[in-house]
Design an enzyme around this catalytic site. Structure first.
Site, PDB file in Angstrom:
ATOM      1  NE  ARG A 137      -2.387   1.130   3.740  1.00 30.80           N
ATOM      2  CZ  ARG A 137      -3.138   1.171   4.833  1.00 30.80           C
ATOM      3  NH1 ARG A 137      -4.442   0.982   4.757  1.00 30.80           N
ATOM      4  NH2 ARG A 137      -2.588   1.363   6.028  1.00 30.80           N
ATOM      5  CE1 TYR A 155      -9.749   5.852 -12.572  1.00 30.41           C
ATOM      6  CE2 TYR A 155     -11.269   5.695 -14.418  1.00 30.41           C
ATOM      7  CZ  TYR A 155     -10.420   6.445 -13.626  1.00 30.41           C
ATOM      8  OH  TYR A 155     -10.259   7.782 -13.901  1.00 30.41           O
TER       9      TYR A 155
END
Length: 494
Positions: A108, A474
């Protein structure tokens, strides 16, 4: 009433299984932590970067980069450990230990993965959080910069602006997005028609492979270097930093945001836009944001509003001339336009007051909502009757929005095989489906996700086919998932 013996037996068995599971998880955690400690470099201790659920800071560290509240529920699976790497040796230790113990690692940098895949998994996992590794070194003499994966786009833009008012970088318009996931997945911005994507402007990288070895472009080889520029990056290891080419921007750029409803001839304007947006000068980018609002002319009625949002790498006089020649129905005037610097155009596009101090871009905390996103590509203009039909479906659904991002320009000049990002020539624009809501829980999530899927279904006749294309960054698990166990091929980087 006496408890029946079978119920007592079942309860005892469940309690025993839970105890065994808890003990196994605890043993795995202890073994993994010890592995990290054993593989830590003495000059860079790793212990202060380790957060387990027993640590009082664990929850705040986990939630600090959760951008989609759908994945911050009590029932959301949590990592058994978070490693907030402070040095490259910590990343190397994480990879070595994850591989040794066959534990899934989630990587992350900014936490903007739309499906939470950089901090959620269905199997035992830990999070390698890169937010401490966010150094940025801008060299105007060579017009390049090294930027670590834990930096945000806002931090990158601000550091560039500290050194020059005539340089920028063609990346996204959301300043809290992490560099690692954005660049690794082929991120784009409002200068892509002029300069291409982020990945078209990467010239080197520092990369740690699955064996914990550090590479630059030369030592990793051109195949891996190709793969980490738009292929998701984390399938092959961890990117520590990218070297990017800066791009030259004029001292003065121009922005505008003009909204039109159906009653104000929005359909005519969209129809003109769709036939020219990909053919306009490369300096000009005009995005459409389409949503449903209350009608100002008919009480208790809904209408569609289209906001035309633009960045032009030039002055307002030339911009107005170009737009009025190509999209005359918009009726753009110089009073609609704001001339400003490139760095302040970033504020404008982020809905931050354009005169705000630019160090607001260093703020890593975004607004939080529950959300669902999807994507599509359009290769042929939509018939006017089709546009009118879409508007009616949007009014029925009310909540989901559409964003149209024009292609063409430099995007049509770069070969689809140059990077893993294949959506180049032949695309008129990309669609982003946007649905936000504020209620927690599965019932609300299923309702709003269902609305998004309906709109996506309605758009089927008007978008790419065989295959129906989508944008990797996306993230949308409606399209399917891999089932590769706990290997690094399932890590995600955002």
């Amino acid at each position: 009433m006496a408890t029946s013996r079978p119920n007592v037996v079942v309860f005892s068995l469940l309690s025993a299984l839970l105890l065994v599971s808890t003990m196994a998880a605890s043993a795995m955690e202890e073994t993994f932590v010890q592995c990290l400690l054993d593989n830590s470099h003495p000059s860079h201790p790793i212990s202060e970067a380790i957060f387990t659920p027993q640590n009082p800071s664990y929850s705040s560290v986990l939630q600090s980069s959760i951008r989609n509240l759908r994945f911050n529920e009590t029932f959301t699976p949590k990592p058994f450990l978070i490693l907030t790497a402070l040095h490259q040796s910590h990343v190397q230790a994480a990879i070595v230990c994850a591989k040794r113990d066959n534990i899934q690692m989630k990587i992350r940098s900014g936490g903007h993965d739309y499906e939470g895949l950089s901090y959620v998994a269905a199997v035992p996992f830990f999070v390698l959080d890169m937010f401490n590794l966010r150094a940025i070194d801008v060299d105007i003499s060579t017009e390049t910069a090294w930027v670590q994966s834990g930096a945000t786009l806002g931090e990158l833009y601000y550091r560039i602006s500290e050194k020059s008012n005539v340089h920028g970088f063609p990346a996204g318009v959301c300043p809290t997005v992490g560099v690692g996931g954005h660049l690794g997945g082929g991120g784009y911005g409002n200068m892509m028609r002029k300069f291409g994507l982020t990945v078209d402007n990467i010239v080197d990288a520092y990369f740690i492979d699955v064996n914990g070895r550090l590479h630059d472009r030369k030592s990793m080889g051109e195949d891996i270097f190709w793969a980490i520029r738009g292929g998701g990056a984390a399938s092959f290891g961890v990117v520590l930093a990218y070297k990017i080419n800066l791009v030259r921007v004029p001292e003065t750029v121009t922005v505008f945001s003009v909204a039109k409803t159906l009653e104000e001839n929005a359909t005519d304007i969209v129809d003109q836009w769709q036939h020219v947006a990909s053919k306009l000068p490369n300096d000009l980018f005009i995005r459409l944001v389409i949503d449903v609002v209350n009608s100002s002319t008919q009480a208790d009625r809904k209408t569609v509003r289209v906001t035309f949002l633009s960045l032009f790498l030039g002055d307002s006089k030339r911009l107005v001339s170009i737009v009025n020649e190509n999209i005359p129905a918009l009726g753009l005037s110089e009073s609609d336009c704001i001339e400003t610097s490139w760095i302040r155009s970033v504020l404008f596009w982020t809905n931050i007051a354009i005169n705000s101090p630019t160090d607001v871009l260093l703020n890593r905390t975004p607004s939080l909502v529950y959300l669902k996103r999807k994507s599509d590509y359009v290769k042929e203009p939509i018939p006017r009757a089709g546009l009118e039909w879409i508007w009616q479906r949007m009014i029925e659904l009310q909540v989901p929005q559409l964003i149209f991002n024009p292609y063409g320009g430099e995007m049509a000049e770069i070969a689809p095989t140059a990077t893993p990002f294949p959506h180049r020539e032949g695309n008129l624009w990309k669609i982003q489906y946007v649905t936000n809501w504020n209620q927690g829980g599965l019932e609300a999530a299923n309702y709003y996700i269902g609305l998004t899927r309906k709109l996506y279904g309605y758009m089927t006749p008007f978008v790419s086919k065989n295959p129906r294309e989508a944008f990797l960054n996306y993230r949308d698990i409606d399209l399917g998932v891999n089932h590769n166990g706990r290997q690094m091929s399932r890590t995600c980087f955002s």
